[in-house]
Write a protein that holds these residues in place. Structure first.
Motif, PDB file in Angstrom:
ATOM      1  N   SER A 226     -38.334  13.765  52.325  1.00 12.76           N
ATOM      2  CA  SER A 226     -39.393  14.733  52.012  1.00 12.76           C
ATOM      3  C   SER A 226     -39.384  15.166  50.551  1.00 12.76           C
ATOM      4  O   SER A 226     -40.421  15.579  50.022  1.00 12.76           O
ATOM      5  N   ASP A 227     -38.225  15.070  49.883  1.00 15.89           N
ATOM      6  CA  ASP A 227     -38.175  15.453  48.468  1.00 15.89           C
ATOM      7  C   ASP A 227     -38.549  14.316  47.534  1.00 15.89           C
ATOM      8  O   ASP A 227     -38.487  14.453  46.318  1.00 15.89           O
ATOM      9  N   GLY A 228     -38.938  13.174  48.111  1.00 16.34           N
ATOM     10  CA  GLY A 228     -39.369  12.038  47.300  1.00 16.34           C
ATOM     11  C   GLY A 228     -38.285  11.021  47.019  1.00 16.34           C
ATOM     12  O   GLY A 228     -38.583   9.894  46.594  1.00 16.34           O
ATOM     13  N   SER A 229     -37.035  11.380  47.273  1.00 15.98           N
ATOM     14  CA  SER A 229     -35.950  10.432  47.050  1.00 15.98           C
ATOM     15  C   SER A 229     -35.907   9.418  48.196  1.00 15.98           C
ATOM     16  O   SER A 229     -36.497   9.635  49.255  1.00 15.98           O
ATOM     17  N   THR A 230     -35.219   8.319  47.971  1.00 17.72           N
ATOM     18  CA  THR A 230     -35.143   7.269  48.989  1.00 17.72           C
ATOM     19  C   THR A 230     -33.697   6.977  49.345  1.00 17.72           C
ATOM     20  O   THR A 230     -32.790   7.115  48.516  1.00 17.72           O
ATOM     21  N   ILE A 231     -33.502   6.584  50.609  1.00 15.50           N
ATOM     22  CA  ILE A 231     -32.189   6.155  51.072  1.00 15.50           C
ATOM     23  C   ILE A 231     -32.382   4.850  51.833  1.00 15.50           C
ATOM     24  O   ILE A 231     -33.490   4.514  52.251  1.00 15.50           O
ATOM     25  N   LYS A 232     -31.298   4.114  52.014  1.00 13.89           N
ATOM     26  CA  LYS A 232     -31.360   2.878  52.802  1.00 13.89           C
ATOM     27  C   LYS A 232     -30.952   3.193  54.242  1.00 13.89           C
ATOM     28  O   LYS A 232     -29.931   3.841  54.483  1.00 13.89           O
ATOM     29  N   VAL A 233     -31.763   2.738  55.200  1.00 12.66           N
ATOM     30  CA  VAL A 233     -31.476   2.960  56.614  1.00 12.66           C
ATOM     31  C   VAL A 233     -31.685   1.659  57.378  1.00 12.66           C
ATOM     32  O   VAL A 233     -32.430   0.783  56.930  1.00 12.66           O
ATOM     33  N   PRO A 234     -31.034   1.519  58.548  1.00 18.53           N
ATOM     34  CA  PRO A 234     -31.277   0.326  59.377  1.00 18.53           C
ATOM     35  C   PRO A 234     -32.708   0.385  59.925  1.00 18.53           C
ATOM     36  O   PRO A 234     -33.023   1.231  60.753  1.00 18.53           O
ATOM     37  N   MET A 235     -33.562  -0.506  59.461  1.00 19.10           N
ATOM     38  CA  MET A 235     -34.966  -0.515  59.857  1.00 19.10           C
ATOM     39  C   MET A 235     -35.213  -1.668  60.833  1.00 19.10           C
ATOM     40  O   MET A 235     -35.082  -2.838  60.489  1.00 19.10           O
TER      41      MET A 235
END
Length: 418
Positions: A226-235
């Motif tokens: 929500s703050d615009g940052s990105t993380i890597k997740v199992p998609m």
């Protein structure tokens, strides 16, 4: 193919079931359940600041329904207004009983169970009418307990939870909280003696996708917070035909809804997502209404898509005592106003706390979810209690004239003047 891109997930999701009953009455009850679910969620999102949130409206509504059986006067009126129906109505009871049977009819690959137990303090006598109606309405079991023996009662509750498939949620959000929150803090001995009854409800769901995701297709991909940052997740990913629709809110914000069915298609997961990646989730979330949810059934169309959904596991816990008054359920928690004379001849019963915990895990295979709601009923002490155990305001005045000599506040009694 159309690609469903994932940004700040999650508006909300519903496990949607379809039952057998009189069509018009079923529609009306369905609308009332959806309205309660949305109101509960909207109230919780204002108080819960965590990025993830999950609640089981079914578990909460079943618990409130049981309270309604024993409520009288204004306490009953407030519970009826919150749920939107009267559980004492025969047509409502018939619908709820059919729903219970539908819940119990688990099929291969899908299991949905609910259970309810009334743990009664040894020596407390329930009115036979309440016991009979509670047993008929929710298949409730009744067990005697000695709440002054904390460890024994905790083990008893935990064992019941394990027997009914809830496992961890009941251990942390049910029995553990009965002796460490609300009025119990610092007064466990006195509180245990006044505790008359604990109403515990559990909901347990396990479902396999109609079309499972393949583990080999899951990749670590970016997820925008929500703050615009990105993380890597199992998609997770699959190319398939699903029910998909595009909708607009009353303020003309566009959003999309995807439906993923479980085996047998009697239950499904609905995922809603803002169409514009720059639209914050909170903007859409606040405009989710029962009417909007109702349009999803008619607005979804079979569409061949690339579906990307993150694998996730989360858990939420909260005290509904801080939530339900905002939904109009106030007297039940007020020792001086609560009227549960339909439960027991014991005078002064009131709900001191209402704990709720829910958890969910979504994987390539399907979904596991569980919830527990525990309503704790105490017996009002003989005299009202005024306990200044938190910051307070004071004034010293002359009675005859009303003249205020001194006034102030105490925020820390231990803080001494120099």
């Amino acid at each position: 193919m159309r690609r469903l891109s994932m940004t700040s997930l999650f508006v909300c999701f519903w496990l949607v079931g379809r039952g057998q009953c009189d069509a018009s009455f079923q529609d009306s009850m369905g609308e009332l359940h959806t309205e309660f679910a949305v109101r509960l969620y909207q109230t919780l999102k204002e108080t819960e600041n965590n990025s993830n949130l999950i609640v089981s409206p079914l578990s909460v509504s079943l618990s409130l329904g049981l309270l309604q059986l024993g409520a009288r006067g204004n306490t009953l009126a407030q519970l009826e207004a919150a749920l939107g129906y009267d559980v004492n109505d025969m047509q409502v009871q018939d619908f709820l009983l059919r729903s219970q049977r539908d819940v119990g009819n688990s099929s291969q690959g899908v299991r949905l169970q609910q259970a309810c137990a009334l743990f009664i303090q040894t020596g407390v006598q329930l009115l036979p009418v309440f016991t009979q109606h509670a047993a008929a309405l929710s298949n409730s079991s009744l067990a005697r307990a000695n709440f002054s023996q904390h460890n024994q009662t905790r083990s008893q509750l935990q064992q019941w939870g394990r027997n009914h498939g809830t496992g961890e949620p009941l251990q942390s959000g049910g029995s553990g909280e009965l002796f460490g929150s609300g009025e119990a803090q610092g007064e466990t001995s006195l509180w245990g003696k006044r505790l008359q009854m604990a109403l515990v409800n559990t909901v347990n769901f396990r479902g396999v996708w109609q079309k499972q995701f393949l583990f080999t297709d899951t990749q670590n991909l970016p997820f925008t917070l929500s703050d615009g940052s990105t993380i890597k997740v199992p998609m997770m990913h699959q190319a398939t035909e699903v029910n998909f629709g595009q909708f607009r809110t009353l303020s003309d914000q566009r959003y999309t809804v995807l439906e993923l069915p479980y085996l047998g298609r009697s239950l499904s997961l609905l995922v809603a997502l803002p169409s514009d990646r720059k639209t914050p989730l909170s903007s859409l979330e606040s405009q989710i209404t029962p009417r909007a949810v109702a349009t999803w059934d008619t607005g979804l169309r079979r569409t061949k898509m690339d579906v990307f959904l993150p694998r996730f596991k989360m858990q939420s816990m909260f005290n509904l005592r801080l939530v339900l008054p905002s939904m109009g359920v106030r007297d039940a928690f007020n020792p001086m106003a609560a009227d549960f004379t339909g439960i027991s001849a014991e005078e002064g019963l009131y709900v001191s706390d209402a704990f709720h915990e829910a958890r969910i895990e979504v994987t390539e295979d399907g979904t596991k979810a569980a919830a527990v709601t525990a309503m704790v009923l105490l017996k009002r002490s003989r005299a009202p209690v005024f306990k200044a155990d938190r910051p307070f305001f004071f004034l010293l005045r002359q009675v005859s004239t009303g003249s205020v000599l001194f006034m102030g506040r105490v925020g820390n009694p231990a803080e001494q003047a120099p």
